[in-house]
Scaffold this motif. Structure first.
Motif, PDB file in Angstrom:
ATOM      1  N   PRO A 375      51.658   0.680 -11.305  1.00  0.00           N
ATOM      2  CA  PRO A 375      52.597   0.273 -12.357  1.00  0.00           C
ATOM      3  C   PRO A 375      52.828  -1.237 -12.430  1.00  0.00           C
ATOM      4  O   PRO A 375      53.004  -1.789 -13.528  1.00  0.00           O
ATOM      5  N   GLU A 376      52.851  -1.909 -11.285  1.00  0.00           N
ATOM      6  CA  GLU A 376      53.100  -3.359 -11.287  1.00  0.00           C
ATOM      7  C   GLU A 376      51.958  -4.103 -11.963  1.00  0.00           C
ATOM      8  O   GLU A 376      52.185  -4.992 -12.801  1.00  0.00           O
ATOM      9  N   GLU A 379      52.075  -3.540 -15.735  1.00  0.00           N
ATOM     10  CA  GLU A 379      53.041  -4.398 -16.439  1.00  0.00           C
ATOM     11  C   GLU A 379      52.483  -5.805 -16.635  1.00  0.00           C
ATOM     12  O   GLU A 379      52.673  -6.416 -17.692  1.00  0.00           O
ATOM     13  N   ALA A 408      48.639   2.684 -15.738  1.00  0.00           N
ATOM     14  CA  ALA A 408      49.837   3.530 -15.905  1.00  0.00           C
ATOM     15  C   ALA A 408      49.628   4.439 -17.115  1.00  0.00           C
ATOM     16  O   ALA A 408      50.187   4.194 -18.195  1.00  0.00           O
ATOM     17  N   ASN A 411      52.654   5.869 -19.370  1.00  0.00           N
ATOM     18  CA  ASN A 411      53.612   4.987 -20.041  1.00  0.00           C
ATOM     19  C   ASN A 411      53.284   4.944 -21.532  1.00  0.00           C
ATOM     20  O   ASN A 411      52.251   4.413 -21.928  1.00  0.00           O
TER      21      ASN A 411
END
Length: 561
Positions: A375-376, A379, A408, A411
């Motif tokens: 996820p990091e 982003e 991700a 998302n």
């Protein structure tokens, strides 16, 4: 690709019965390395399988020219000459091979069958002669199942009986399979070197599948009566029985999870008969259960070498490769397991194993995708995509948003942004695919419904755009994006002048529009609009009917003046 890779590709095509593709692959292998005699041998098998005996003979002779000490080259030549009914030359070829390898069972069987075919060709054919004559043997030569069976006296007796009484075929399922081969062609490739014609299958006492705890009983080797055996042959038969007894003992101990005792029993079987690769495979199964997968793989590799040297049956070698795959799965090494299963398929094709390979490939792909999730980093990729989007660098934005989606995949906002970038590039289908996935993830994500409506608006699917904007407004009644989208779509529909071929084509490809047009009630109403307007007006009072008619108008299929 390397010559070896083209050879492997050819083997797969040959096994699948794709003979022209097999020939093409072997030809490419030869063009890279014309010094490898195996390539000519395999291409000879492919030519013979497709009925091109002349080219099969040419390649067999080239194989012998490259390596005159390799017995299988003479088997290839003998088989091609057999198919051409050049009996004397075929006999000479097999005899030449036997002068190099006097104990080669494939050459011996080939010679015997050619001599029989030569004799039968000079006699009137029986009722089944046209189908089950000498050409039967040449057709079965390279078949993965029946080729090795030609060395079995009982199987050969069945074939001979068919020549005089074809009605027997209805009483024997195995002969029915032979008939299918004769009528529909055959496949036949295994391992690095395609197996020789008439290759004997090593007698196997173990009918078990990949699990040693199978309760299937052993089947004794089919032999002549003991009275006809020499003392040496009787002694050898007794040793085989002792080896099987030790193996059965090991199987029983394995089921009881007495692993060390089972290993000792299998070692006893191996000490008596070192050529039976089933014993090594069963012993490897014990080591897998004990967690020593490396030892299991080592044993299986030894068994494969022995099987190749002693001409073990395709089925037995395939089971050993399957055992190797089980060991790799125990180690969670899915790619290595898939590779081992594929090798097993090259030895003996099994639909169940083929399904297992496909499932493992899907599992491995899923694992790769899951291991990539972060996820990091997703982003960070999204922020880079936003920057590129603001700078109108849409190809770069697409690249970054795709990276964010991979990092991700759950998302929805990343897919929404990706769809927006595709839309800017005019890639409507890609944009629609991503926005639909976005909605699948979160059906309450209003921005996605607005974006879906925008995409459909640009694709001139106005009836769908209306539905999308309205779906967003049901979730968030004051959403400005959906309100503006709905308004501009209605204006576009109301101000449309005349038919639009692109818009109509999109509409007619929509299953919902097709369903409405095929509705008998709607068809009657459309007819009434021309001939009986009052009746049509009354029908429009029904909200369901009215909604369908409005959908046809919005799609552009129905023009209203």
């Amino acid at each position: 690709m390397s010559a070896s890779s083209f050879k492997d590709q050819g083997n797969k095509h040959l096994q699948a019965g794709e003979y022209d593709l097999a020939v093409e692959a072997y030809t490419k292998a030869i063009s890279i390395d014309p010094s490898d005699h195996v390539f000519y041998s395999n291409r000879s098998a492919a030519y013979l399988s497709k009925g091109d005996s002349v080219n099969a003979l040419n390649d067999a002779e080239k194989c012998i020219q490259v390596n005159p000490t390799w017995p299988k080259g003479y088997s290839r030549k003998g088989a091609a000459l057999h198919a051409l009914k050049r009996w004397d030359e075929a006999v000479a070829s097999y005899e030449s091979g036997l002068s190099i390898a006097p104990s080669d069972t494939g050459l011996k069987s080939g010679l015997s069958e050619v001599q029989k075919a030569k004799e039968s060709s000079s006699r009137p054919q029986g009722p089944g002669g046209d189908l089950f004559g000498p050409q039967l043997i040449s057709k079965l030569v390279g078949h993965p199942k029946f080729g090795p069976r030609l060395a079995d006296p009982a199987f050969m007796r069945k074939l001979q009986n068919l020549q005089t009484n074809p009605q027997l075929i209805m009483q024997d399922p195995e002969m029915m399979e032979v008939l299918q081969v004769m009528l529909g062609g055959m496949g036949g490739a295994n391992e690095d070197d395609i197996n020789p014609p008439y290759e004997s299958t090593k007698p196997t006492y173990d009918n078990k599948s990949n699990n040693t705890n199978n309760n299937t009983k052993s089947t004794p080797m089919e032999t002549e009566s003991d009275e006809k055996l020499s003392e040496e042959e009787k002694a050898q038969k007794e040793l085989k029985k002792r080896a099987i007894a030790a193996k059965d003992k090991g199987n029983a101990l394995y089921k009881e999870k007495k692993f060390l005792e089972a290993i000792a029993a299998y070692d006893e079987a191996i000490s008596i008969d070192k050529t039976n690769i089933t014993f090594y495979s069963n012993k490897a199964a014990v080591y897998i259960e004990m967690g020593d997968t490396d030892k299991a793989i080592e044993l299986c590799n030894e068994a494969i070498e022995l099987g190749t040297h002693h001409r073990a049956s395709y089925e037995d070698k395939a089971k050993v490769y399957q055992r190797v795959a089980s060991a790799y799965l125990k180690k969670s090494d899915i790619p290595a397991a898939i590779k081992s299963y594929e090798k097993a398929q090259m030895e003996n094709f099994d639909k169940a194993i083929e399904r297992k390979i496909k499932n493992l490939q899907l599992d491995f792909k899923k694992l790769q995708q899951e291991s990539y999730i972060n996820p990091e980093l997703a982003e960070e990729a999204k922020e880079r995509g936003n920057k590129a989007f603001r700078e109108s660098n849409f190809p770069e934005a697409i690249k970054e948003y795709e990276e964010a989606v991979k990092r991700a995949p759950k998302n929805p906002s990343y897919r929404n942004n990706l769809a927006a970038s595709y839309l800017k590039m005019g890639l409507f289908n890609d944009a629609k695919r991503e926005i639909e996935r976005c909605i699948e993830i979160d059906r309450n994500y209003v921005k996605a419904w607005a974006k879906k409506g925008d995409i459909e608006f640009f694709m001139k699917e106005y009836h769908k755009a209306l539905d999308s904007y309205r779906a967003g407004l049901q979730i968030e009644p004051d959403n400005s994006l959906c309100k503006q989208g709905l308004q501009k779509t209605l204006e576009k529909i109301n101000t449309s002048q005349g038919p639009d071929s692109e818009r109509t084509a999109h509409a007619m490809a929509d299953p919902e529009i097709q369903s409405i047009l095929n509705d008998p009630v709607i068809r009657n109403i459309l007819s009434d609009m021309q001939e009986n307007p009052n009746s049509a007006q009354k029908a429009m009072a029904d909200p369901i009917i009215r909604a369908k008619i409005e959908k046809l108008i919005a799609s552009g299929v129905l023009q209203v003046r």
